[in-house]
Each structure stands twice: as structure tokens, then as C-alpha cells.
Scaffold this motif. Structure first.
Motif, short mmCIF file in Angstrom:
data_model
loop_
_atom_site.label_atom_id
_atom_site.label_comp_id
_atom_site.label_asym_id
_atom_site.label_seq_id
_atom_site.Cartn_x
_atom_site.Cartn_y
_atom_site.Cartn_z
N GLY A 14 4.40 -7.17 17.50
CA GLY A 14 5.69 -6.66 17.08
C GLY A 14 5.73 -5.15 16.90
O GLY A 14 4.70 -4.50 16.70
N GLU A 15 6.94 -4.59 16.94
CA GLU A 15 7.13 -3.15 16.77
C GLU A 15 6.61 -2.69 15.41
O GLU A 15 6.94 -3.29 14.38
N GLY A 16 5.84 -1.63 15.38
CA GLY A 16 5.33 -1.08 14.13
C GLY A 16 4.01 -1.64 13.68
O GLY A 16 3.34 -1.08 12.81
N VAL A 17 3.58 -2.75 14.27
CA VAL A 17 2.33 -3.39 13.85
C VAL A 17 1.12 -2.52 14.16
O VAL A 17 0.20 -2.36 13.34
N LYS A 18 1.12 -1.92 15.36
CA LYS A 18 0.00 -1.05 15.73
C LYS A 18 -0.06 0.18 14.82
O LYS A 18 -1.14 0.66 14.47
N LYS A 19 1.10 0.69 14.43
CA LYS A 19 1.15 1.84 13.53
C LYS A 19 0.52 1.51 12.19
O LYS A 19 -0.32 2.27 11.67
N VAL A 20 0.88 0.38 11.61
CA VAL A 20 0.34 -0.03 10.32
C VAL A 20 -1.16 -0.31 10.43
O VAL A 20 -1.94 0.08 9.55
N ALA A 21 -1.55 -0.99 11.50
CA ALA A 21 -2.97 -1.28 11.69
C ALA A 21 -3.78 0.01 11.77
O ALA A 21 -4.87 0.10 11.19
N ASN B 167 0.80 -1.22 0.00
CA ASN B 167 0.00 0.00 0.00
C ASN B 167 0.83 1.27 0.00
O ASN B 167 0.28 2.37 0.09
N LYS B 168 2.18 1.10 -0.09
CA LYS B 168 3.08 2.26 -0.09
C LYS B 168 2.78 3.21 1.07
O LYS B 168 2.65 4.42 0.90
N LEU B 169 2.68 2.63 2.25
CA LEU B 169 2.35 3.43 3.43
C LEU B 169 3.54 4.28 3.86
O LEU B 169 4.70 3.89 3.73
N ASP B 170 3.25 5.43 4.40
CA ASP B 170 4.26 6.37 4.86
C ASP B 170 4.59 6.08 6.32
O ASP B 170 3.89 6.53 7.23
#
Length: 210
Positions: free
Chosen positions: A125-132, A57-60
Motif C-alpha cells: 500500500g501507499e506509504g508503507v515503504k516510507k514508514v518501513a 511512534n509519532k513519525l513525521d
């Protein structure tokens, strides 16, 4: 013809695969879980799927977060020492290659038991909540569906778990019955077998466990 092992999958390309055979003093299978035992997992979960979603998704996201997410793909780590420790005392085990939920369903089915999972105990894991958050998903959904993790899910008697000498998280327990359930606010909710579906369509990553 019965398939005993190896990689049964589908692809558009020619793939040369192989397996290794060995001898062990104690065979650790997927069919030995007993009611009353703990359900545990090594490491953290969710980064593999979250990293894929970032790429797709080319997320920032920041460089550090992206590196941590992609690490699961670029630098996979085999849990050899943990596996050796578990081979002596665990009652059953499987690696998380197709998705945590799917592996738990397989353990439950082959052992003839039920599994209860505590979502708040899952090692996100680290970053998973950010992506979610960016995609409007529950991070627990990513953890349950994420494959290519190569962490070890295992069952073990509580008294033996204290003597393992490895790092792990207790995420649930083995119970009588069948199926895999999340325990949320004291209520049981079914967890579908999320994850990669070999020779078929992948399952959606939206379990109804809220």
C-alpha cells in the motif's frame, strides 16, 4: 464448547458484539484450496499496520501519506462485490483481519496444503515503504503482519481467475505439503504466522525471508 463463529478476543472494556446468519447457494470455506490453484488478494496491504506505527511512534510523514495510511482505520471498506464474485468460483477464502501471513497459515492448515508466496507480487500500500524506511523495517514484513485490512485472500483455478471481473493480485500458488513459504531467488523460506494473536501476545513483525 466448540466456537462456531463470532469475535473471540480480549479487551479491558465491555464490548457488545453480534453476528449475522444467512443462507447461501454455495458455501465458500477456508478448507477448499487445492494444489495448482492461484493464491490471490484484493486491494493493497500494509497500510493498517503502517498507520498504527506512524501514530504510535509519532513519525513525521506528509499529510497525504498519513491520510492514506489512516484510511484503513477511519474508512474501512467491505469487499461485498468481490465477495459475491468469489462465492461462485473461488475454492477457499478468508478476510485479512489478523494479518496476511496468519490467514495464509489458516487456509493452508484447514485445506491440508502448502502455500508459496512471491514477495515481489504482494500489493504494498501507499506509504508503507516510507514508514518501513523510517523504522528500519522491510515493507514486506509490514504487509505480512498487518491486520484490520479486511481485504479478501482467496484460492482459485487459473482458468477461472480470468473470468472474475474484479481487481486482484496473484501473490502465490497452492502446492502439495503444508506450511507457508516465501519464494526468494528460487529458494523457499518459511513465513511464520505473523499478525494479531487472540488471547495472547502479538507475534513480532520480523519474518526471516530476506
Amino acid at each position: 464448547v466448540p466456537v462456531l463463529s463470532a469475535d473471540t478476543n480480549e479487551a479491558d472494556d465491555l464490548i457488545i458484539d453480534g453476528i449475522a446468519l444467512g443462507i447461501t447457494e454455495r458455501l465458500l470455506t477456508r478448507s477448499g484450496a487445492k494444489p495448482g490453484e492461484l493464491v490471490c488478494v484484493t486491494g493493497d496491504l500494509g497500510r493498517a499496520l503502517a498507520g498504527y506505527l506512524v501514530w504510535k511512534n509519532k513519525l513525521d510523514v506528509s499529510g497525504r501519506v498519513k491520510r492514506r495510511l489512516y484510511e484503513k482505520f477511519l474508512e474501512p471498506k467491505a469487499r461485498v462485490l468481490e465477495g459475491l464474485a468469489l462465492s461462485k468460483v473461488a475454492s477457499s477464502a478468508i478476510d485479512v483481519s489478523d494479518g496476511l501471513a496468519k490467514e495464509l497459515h489458516l487456509l493452508a492448515k484447514m485445506s491440508g496444503v502448502g502455500v508459496e508466496v512471491y514477495p515481489d507480487k504482494l500489493p504494498v500500500g501507499e506509504g508503507v515503504k516510507k514508514v518501513a524506511g523510517l523504522l528500519g523495517l522491510d515493507p514486506i514484513e509490514l504487509v505480512l503482519a498487518s491486520g484490520e485490512e479486511f481485504e479478501l485472500v482467496f484460492t482459485i483455478k487459473p482458468e477461472l481467475a480470468k473470468e472474475l471481473g474484479i481487481e486482484f493480485s496473484v501473490i502465490g500458488r497452492v502446492v502439495e505439503g503444508n506450511g507457508v513459504y516465501a519464494i526468494v531467488d528460487g529458494k523457499k523460506r518459511k513465513i511464520p504466522p505473523l499478525g494479531w494473536e487472540h488471547l495472547g501476545n502479538p507475534k513480532p513483525i520480523t519474518p526471516d525471508i530476506k
